[in-house]
Design an enzyme around this catalytic site. Sequence first.
Site, mmCIF file in Angstrom:
data_model
loop_
_atom_site.group_PDB
_atom_site.id
_atom_site.type_symbol
_atom_site.label_atom_id
_atom_site.label_comp_id
_atom_site.label_asym_id
_atom_site.label_seq_id
_atom_site.Cartn_x
_atom_site.Cartn_y
_atom_site.Cartn_z
ATOM 1 N N ARG A 122 -1.618 3.506 5.752
ATOM 2 C CA ARG A 122 -0.074 3.523 5.475
ATOM 3 C C ARG A 122 0.392 4.668 6.441
ATOM 4 O O ARG A 122 0.899 5.354 5.580
ATOM 5 C CB ARG A 122 0.374 3.376 4.101
ATOM 6 C CG ARG A 122 -0.107 2.076 3.911
ATOM 7 C CD ARG A 122 0.662 1.664 2.308
ATOM 8 N NE ARG A 122 0.550 0.426 2.243
ATOM 9 C CZ ARG A 122 0.813 -0.120 1.217
ATOM 10 N NH1 ARG A 122 1.163 0.673 0.022
ATOM 11 N NH2 ARG A 122 1.000 -1.641 1.118
ATOM 12 N N GLN A 127 2.304 0.583 11.024
ATOM 13 C CA GLN A 127 3.114 -0.326 10.165
ATOM 14 C C GLN A 127 3.302 -1.748 10.465
ATOM 15 O O GLN A 127 3.178 -2.668 9.787
ATOM 16 C CB GLN A 127 4.632 0.368 10.051
ATOM 17 C CG GLN A 127 4.915 0.878 8.654
ATOM 18 C CD GLN A 127 6.285 1.700 8.607
ATOM 19 O OE1 GLN A 127 6.951 1.827 9.764
ATOM 20 N NE2 GLN A 127 6.586 2.078 7.463
ATOM 21 N N ASP A 130 0.422 -3.947 9.664
ATOM 22 C CA ASP A 130 -0.035 -4.064 8.214
ATOM 23 C C ASP A 130 0.100 -5.454 7.568
ATOM 24 O O ASP A 130 1.227 -5.874 6.947
ATOM 25 C CB ASP A 130 0.787 -2.940 7.338
ATOM 26 C CG ASP A 130 0.552 -2.843 5.922
ATOM 27 O OD1 ASP A 130 -0.144 -3.552 5.283
ATOM 28 O OD2 ASP A 130 1.328 -1.926 5.439
ATOM 29 N N SER A 133 1.997 -5.587 3.981
ATOM 30 C CA SER A 133 3.307 -5.750 3.938
ATOM 31 C C SER A 133 3.946 -6.998 4.346
ATOM 32 O O SER A 133 5.014 -7.551 3.790
ATOM 33 C CB SER A 133 3.764 -4.502 4.904
ATOM 34 O OG SER A 133 3.707 -3.302 4.310
ATOM 35 N N TYR A 230 0.527 3.943 -2.887
ATOM 36 C CA TYR A 230 0.129 3.284 -3.913
ATOM 37 C C TYR A 230 0.179 3.838 -5.202
ATOM 38 O O TYR A 230 -0.148 5.180 -5.311
ATOM 39 C CB TYR A 230 -1.452 3.159 -3.395
ATOM 40 C CG TYR A 230 -1.765 2.028 -2.378
ATOM 41 C CD1 TYR A 230 -1.348 0.793 -2.322
ATOM 42 C CD2 TYR A 230 -2.189 2.500 -1.110
ATOM 43 C CE1 TYR A 230 -1.516 0.036 -1.480
ATOM 44 C CE2 TYR A 230 -2.326 1.682 -0.151
ATOM 45 C CZ TYR A 230 -2.143 0.370 -0.207
ATOM 46 O OH TYR A 230 -2.191 -0.507 0.816
#
Length: 376
Positions: A122, A127, A130, A133, A230
């Site tokens: 992350r 990003q 990902d 996400s 997390y």
Amino acid sequence: MTKIAVLKESASGETRVAASPETVKKFIALGASVAVEKGAGLAASISDADYEAVGATVGAASAVIKDAAIVLGVQGPDPKALKGVAKGAWIVAGLDPFGQRKRVDDYAAAGVEALAMEFMPRITRAQSMDILSSQSNLSGYKAVIDSAAAYGRAFPMMMTAAGTITAAKAFIMGVGVAGLQAIATARRLGAVVSATDVRSATKEQIESLGAKPIFVENVAGIEGEGAGGYATEMSPEYQKAQAELVSSHIAKQDIVITTALIPGRAAPRLITDMQIASMKPGSVIFDLAVAQGGNVEGSKPDEVVVKHGVKIIGYSNTPAHLAADASALFARNLFNFLSAFWDKEAGRPVLPDDDEITAAIRLTKDGKVVNERLLG
Ligand code: NAD
């Protein structure tokens, strides 16, 4: 020329596909060739002709796999299905490395380099790569929409000539990517929304979406974002305080969406049968963590369980219920990853050994399992 293979997903209930016509076109523009298994996109509303129109070849699995240097998947392909790939071929997919540990060994034995996209670190640079996400965002939306469909009442307040309908009260537990989208969606539908998390950084995010934060005050949660965003398992003391807080709040809620996950572990239990019993009949709980063991006592994947008059819903694969959008975003995640590492001279992507992303996602190489999280 680097050949990229796109297989039809083999897992039951999987409707997504790992490449879209848009990303196939972009791979070809980079200088790769792309082969797609016949029917791979059908469940995501993409026809074979759509792939052919942008320059892919469409064929049987064996022809698609033959000499492929990169195999794209939503879920990990069966190692047996990889016969004929180029030596050291990359398998780029969501590989469920903890859940399918034996399959990782099989990838190593097959001599392929397995790259687990859910292990993407992350960091800002990653990003756009990902998959957690992109898929969680859609899942959070879908959980609210399907809860609304199962709810025998309306979400918004309505003032009609026949009388007034009060707004539904929705409570979102776990405010990560899915939870944030669930808050936004429930608000758009007109519900009165509250939300909770163990990470203190989410309080402001909840408020900025116009929802009410409900937090344990007397025991410290996780300060700030938590490691990489997390959560970890909470202390018994925190769990007790959280259970009391939930008990006092949940009885007044009509819709509850739970999204809490802890990487590499079973999902934390957030709602007990006794708490369900305190809710009004006709209320709906959607357990987005049901496939990871469930946040809600009694929830079952792909079943509507009715307990104490409360409907408990949860899918084993929520993004598969929005196959077209989920595929489009998943495909872009894979393209963003491979194109970021594309080496023009080599005519293919190259992963530097000392790159943070390489270390995080590479599971196997040269016949061995090499990932720290699997070896440690
Ligand atoms: P997740 O799916 O792992 O967990 C969902 C949520 O459940 C999290 O917010 C977590 O804190 C919460 N949770 C865990 N245990 C709980 C408990 N016992 N009670 C209540 N809530 C509990 O998380 P996620 O959605 O993948 O993302 C979490 C964070 O990471 C977000 O803040 C997100 O913005 C951030 N993120 C950053 C990047 C990046 O920088 N590249 C990418 C993705 C996500």
